[in-house]
Design an enzyme around this catalytic site. Structure first.
Site, PDB file in Angstrom:
ATOM      1  N   GLU A  59       0.867  -1.191   0.000  1.00 37.99           N
ATOM      2  CA  GLU A  59       0.000   0.000   0.000  1.00 37.99           C
ATOM      3  C   GLU A  59       0.901   1.237   0.000  1.00 37.99           C
ATOM      4  O   GLU A  59       1.800   1.356   0.829  1.00 37.99           O
ATOM      5  CB  GLU A  59      -0.897  -0.040   1.250  1.00 37.99           C
ATOM      6  CG  GLU A  59      -1.554   1.272   1.637  1.00 37.99           C
ATOM      7  CD  GLU A  59      -2.527   1.820   0.592  1.00 37.99           C
ATOM      8  OE1 GLU A  59      -3.462   1.099   0.224  1.00 37.99           O
ATOM      9  OE2 GLU A  59      -2.339   2.976   0.155  1.00 37.99           O
ATOM     10  N   ASP A  71      -6.304  -4.240  -5.562  1.00 35.74           N
ATOM     11  CA  ASP A  71      -7.405  -3.600  -4.833  1.00 35.74           C
ATOM     12  C   ASP A  71      -7.135  -2.097  -4.842  1.00 35.74           C
ATOM     13  O   ASP A  71      -6.872  -1.485  -3.811  1.00 35.74           O
ATOM     14  CB  ASP A  71      -7.440  -4.171  -3.408  1.00 35.74           C
ATOM     15  CG  ASP A  71      -8.612  -3.656  -2.621  1.00 35.74           C
ATOM     16  OD1 ASP A  71      -9.459  -2.944  -3.182  1.00 35.74           O
ATOM     17  OD2 ASP A  71      -8.668  -3.956  -1.407  1.00 35.74           O
TER      18      ASP A  71
HETATM   19  N1  SPD Z   1     -14.642   3.741  -6.743  1.00 36.81           N
HETATM   20  C1  SPD Z   1     -14.181   2.858  -5.751  1.00 36.81           C
HETATM   21  C2  SPD Z   1     -13.121   1.921  -6.178  1.00 36.81           C
HETATM   22  C3  SPD Z   1     -12.430   1.430  -4.978  1.00 36.81           C
HETATM   23  C4  SPD Z   1     -11.907   0.094  -5.095  1.00 36.81           C
HETATM   24  N2  SPD Z   1     -11.040  -0.237  -3.998  1.00 36.81           N
HETATM   25  C5  SPD Z   1     -11.641  -0.162  -2.746  1.00 36.81           C
HETATM   26  C6  SPD Z   1     -10.748  -0.546  -1.649  1.00 36.81           C
HETATM   27  C7  SPD Z   1     -11.442  -1.438  -0.698  1.00 36.81           C
HETATM   28  N3  SPD Z   1     -10.554  -2.327  -0.078  1.00 36.81           N
END
Ligand code: SPD
Length: 300
Positions: free
Chosen positions: A124, A174
């Protein structure tokens, strides 16, 4: 997608001094709006603005640069689907999983439900996302201290490029949306490095945006993925707090024998689905049934 906290005087409440606060995530000329009970946290990192708010409708919510990332009430849909669909599609039990983005910890929480996973690496870029989730969203961020988790607080693009070949069984992207810090996670180069880091039987699943809110973006993402991976499928579900609700994820493999169902058995799915509120064996298969307009975006 500009952050906007709309303050309007309360007209229906007896408390004259209180405010009627609403937050809107705008996309184009539409938006999704939530009533705010309180703002729990606001910070600016070198990467983005982070808000944690408490809402009536969806509980606590994390926003990055004004875009909803996760909420206590509906996060299970997104996190269960991004994780268990690829993890339960492998021919052998997964041992090493990489999550890029996902600093809130929800995806890691789901990956940890698989006892075969020896290590889940969470990469991250923004350490503030991790600490804010741990503090304000413990049901989502409370699993990151697990000894099977390795935290890498760094740029996922550079990290992916640095990985030796065949490093992971599953890679989960993610990410935020393809603007700001998340933009570089939707490129030919990044997907090529991810393919290289995947084991031969591995699966790359990425969040691939809103089918209704961002159709041209979805089309472009799948065209990029197809330029790198020989086998690309897409799956979908409704995440109520995301723009227009209808959301999508990819299922990319190097091996044509790794399909969403070739290695899925009820025996494998049952212990996981017993822990889930959305995922089950039937849902695993159903999410790949795309409506025609979505099929056109995904298949090109
Ligand atoms: N528009 C929202 C897209 C977000 C996708 N990732 C969300 C993170 C959740 N763990």
């Amino acid at each position: 997608m500009t952050p906007s906290l709309i303050e309007t005087p309360k007209t229906t409440d007896a408390t004259a001094n209180s405010l009627d606060l609403w937050v809107t995530e705008r996309f184009g000329s539409a938006g999704v709006t939530f009533k705010v009970n309180s703002i729990l946290h606001r910070s600016e990192s070198s990467f983005q603005t982070l808000d944690i708010i408490d809402t009536d409708a969806f509980g606590r919510m994390m926003l990055l640069d004004g875009c909803v990332m996760t909420t206590e009430k509906d996060e299970f849909i997104y996190h269960e689907l991004i994780s268990h669909v690829p993890l339960l599609s492998l021919p052998t039990a997964p041992e090493r999983v990489l999550v890029i983005g996902g600093g809130d910890g929800g995806t890691v929480r789901e990956v940890l439900k698989h006892p075969s996973v020896k290590e889940v690496v969470l990469c991250e870029i923004d350490g503030d996302v991790i600490t804010a989730s741990q503090e304000y969203l413990p049901s989502i961020g409370g699993f990151l201290e697990n000894p099977r988790v390795t935290l890498e607080v760094k740029d996922g693009i550079a990290y992916m490029a640095s990985l030796p070949p065949n490093s992971f069984d599953v890679i989960l992207i993610d990410s935020t949306d393809p603007v700001g810090p998340g933009e570089g996670l939707f490129t030919h180069e990044f997907y090529t490095n991810a393919k290289n880091a995947l084991k031969p039987h591995g699966i790359l699943t990425a969040q691939t945006e809103g089918l209704m809110a961002l159709p041209e973006g979805v089309k472009k993402i799948y065209s990029l993925l197809r330029g790198v991976f020989p086998h690309v499928r897409g799956y979908h579900a409704t995440v109520p707090t995301y723009p227009c609700g209808l959301w999508s994820w990819s299922f990319c493999t190097k091996d044509p024998g790794i399909t969403p169902t070739a290695h899925l058995t009820p025996q494998k799915a049952v212990p996981i689905e017993a822990t889930c509120r959305y995922y089950n064996h039937a849902v695993h298969q159903a999410v790949f049934a795309l409506p025609n307009f979505a099929k056109a975006l995904v298949d090109g």
